[in-house]
Design an enzyme around this catalytic site. Structure first.
Site, short mmCIF file in Angstrom:
data_model
loop_
_atom_site.label_atom_id
_atom_site.label_comp_id
_atom_site.label_asym_id
_atom_site.label_seq_id
_atom_site.Cartn_x
_atom_site.Cartn_y
_atom_site.Cartn_z
N CYS A 12 0.84 -1.20 0.00
CA CYS A 12 0.00 0.00 0.00
C CYS A 12 0.88 1.26 0.00
O CYS A 12 1.48 1.56 -1.01
CB CYS A 12 -0.98 -0.03 1.17
SG CYS A 12 -2.41 1.06 0.95
N HIS A 60 -3.67 -5.28 0.05
CA HIS A 60 -3.20 -5.85 1.31
C HIS A 60 -3.19 -7.38 1.26
O HIS A 60 -4.21 -8.03 1.50
CB HIS A 60 -4.12 -5.40 2.45
CG HIS A 60 -4.01 -3.95 2.78
ND1 HIS A 60 -3.34 -3.50 3.90
CD2 HIS A 60 -4.44 -2.84 2.13
CE1 HIS A 60 -3.38 -2.17 3.94
NE2 HIS A 60 -4.05 -1.75 2.86
N GLU A 116 -2.00 -9.24 3.39
CA GLU A 116 -2.15 -9.72 4.77
C GLU A 116 -3.59 -9.67 5.27
O GLU A 116 -3.87 -10.10 6.40
CB GLU A 116 -1.25 -8.90 5.70
CG GLU A 116 -1.77 -7.52 6.06
CD GLU A 116 -1.63 -6.48 4.95
OE1 GLU A 116 -2.05 -5.32 5.18
OE2 GLU A 116 -1.11 -6.81 3.87
#
Length: 484
Positions: free
Chosen positions: A92, A181, A183
């Site tokens: 990001c 993202h 994650e």
């Protein structure tokens, strides 16, 4: 709730720069679950020399609020220092920092997304190695690197359906970032992407070269076999269904590919390609309308329109070919339209019959990916459908294989389909081995008038041009320069 645990832990020391974002914890957790030792530091709580003294294996720049120029602390300085030394990855804001460091512009992305998922396409390398196409990724951002300011040292590796850049990679150094993202729990294959990060070593991509067994061609071939197998099972789309439609006379009239190319009075013929993206370049023109682009080519004097129909890496479709054929039939008398080539990774009769019914006059057969018996079978089947294939080669050995089956139109690909490296001498080195009654077409890498002029002097009959034409602001002038 199940917890991911790595089957084969990767023992790497990762320094994670926290840009004051709660997602940093998720990144930390994913890295630890893959076996990494992770040291986390706020972006204003450590210096670059102090990080260097830790001797990390990998540097990772976290997500964060704000703009990279004003809110990323030491993140950009870290990228500058560690580039070429160790792998540097960004998520990001981390990617936006990379864009900024190398001279690009980070601006409003045209939309504000917060916790929304979007499907992406990617190049299957680096962080995306072995990641399926079309996965859903989670986005939290309003800013993104702009395509118009993409630094020359970076390449786009992933994008959304509407063209927002979702990934960039340095062409030489192990520096890579993603806008989304990995994650996030909503992101598909997030653990695989984090593991891919940890599997990168050293400061350059040269040190991380894939083995030939995992080449781009191999990955595309494997994916297309799955696609064709699945489609051929759908009622109405089986091989028997296609054959019935062909027997009913539903295939449109065709032109003889060899005759059209050989009867041209121009110094060279141009096969102009509709190409939205590629594994080597990433997105080229994702919003291109195939029929509009083809009409520009045809009106500019192209002898054939090449339509890429591979969906995952090239963002094409068979419907593109159908639409191209329709617009040519509408705008040109039957004998005056350009030929239509299906540019595809063909390995079965199904794909050839599918192309014939869709309106193709010819198909591409790639010698490199076919055994000699299969190459001969597919060539003969194409001829049975009255199509003279374009047979692609990349070496003298492959040229001999093409000539053995009786190929009359041979294309020399200047791009090696395993490494995707381009060498314009590939065509030049084979000119003298081409029989007089065989047409030689140079494929890939032709971007200037000088490239074409060199080939014309050597006796090359024509050129297939894709990316350069897709990006050209004056298609008619460019094609004229290539032909005359």
């Amino acid at each position: 709730m199940s917890v991911h645990a790595a089957t084969n832990p990767i023992n790497k020391h990762v320094v994670l720069i926290d840009n004051y974002d709660s997602f940093t914890w998720n990144v930390y957790e994913y890295l630890c679950q893959e076996g990494a030792k992770v040291s986390v530091y706020r972006n204003d709580a450590i210096t670059v020399p102090e990080i260097a003294a830790l001797n990390p294996d990998t540097l990772l720049i976290s997500p964060g609020p704000g703009h990279p120029k004003t809110d990323s602390g030491i993140s950009r300085d870290c990228i500058r220092y560690f580039t070429g030394k160790i792998p540097v990855f960004g998520i990001c804001m981390g990617q936006q920092c990379m864009f900024d460091v190398f001279g690009g512009e980070v601006a409003y992305a045209g939309e504000i997304v917060h916790g929304k998922t979007s499907p992406i396409s990617h190049d299957n390398c680096g962080i995306f190695k072995n990641v399926p196409q079309g996965i859903a990724v989670t986005r939290y951002h309003s800013l993104a690197g702009t395509e118009s300011s993409l630094p020359s040292c970076l390449k786009v590796t992933a994008s959304t359906e509407n063209g927002i850049i979702m990934g960039v990679r340095h062409k030489k150094y192990t520096v890579e970032g993603v806008q989304f993202h990995p994650e996030s729990i909503l992101t598909e294959e997030g653990h695989l992407m984090i593991r891919n990060i940890l599997n990168v070593s050293g400061g350059t991509w040269e040190e991380n070269k894939s083995s030939p067994s995992n080449s781009i061609l191999d990955r595309i071939y494997a994916r297309r076999k799955i696609d064709v197998n699945e489609q051929s099972k759908i009622p109405g789309f089986t091989f028997q269904d296609l054959q019935s439609n062909y027997d009913l006379g539903l295939a449109p009239p065709l032109q003889d590919f060899y005759t059209v190319l050989s009867s041209s009075h121009k110094r060279a013929v141009v096969l102009a390609e509709v190409k939205r993206a590629s594994p080597s370049k990433g997105p080229i023109c994702l919003k291109a309308v195939a029929a509009e682009q083809a009409l520009k080519y045809a009106e500019a004097g192209a002898s054939a329109i090449s339509v890429l129909t591979e969906p995952h890496w090239f963002h094409g479709s068979l419907q593109d070919l159908v639409n191209v054929r329709k617009i040519l039939d509408l705008k040109f008398p039957p004998k005056e339209r350009p030929c239509v080539l299906r540019k595809e990774f063909i390995f079965s009769k199904y794909q050839i019959l599918e192309a014939r019914l869709a309106g193709a006059d010819t198909v591409l057969l790639i010698v490199k990916m076919l055994s000699q018996p299969l190459l001969k079978e597919l060539y003969s089947y194409s001829k049975d459908l009255n199509m003279e294939p374009l047979v692609e080669v990349n070496s003298k050995e492959e040229l001999q294989r093409a000539l053995e089956i009786g190929a009359k139109v041979v294309g020399v690909n200047n791009r090696d389909l395993h490494s995707f490296n381009v060498d314009l001498n590939t065509t030049s080195n084979l000119v003298e081995s081409i029989p007089k009654d065989v047409l030689l077409i140079a494929l890939s890498g032709i971007t200037t008038r000088d490239d074409a002029e060199k080939y014309k002097k050597e006796g090359v009959h024509g050129f297939l041009v894709g990316e350069a034409l897709m990006k050209s602001t004056d298609v008619k002038k460019f094609i004229h320069e290539l032909c005359e």
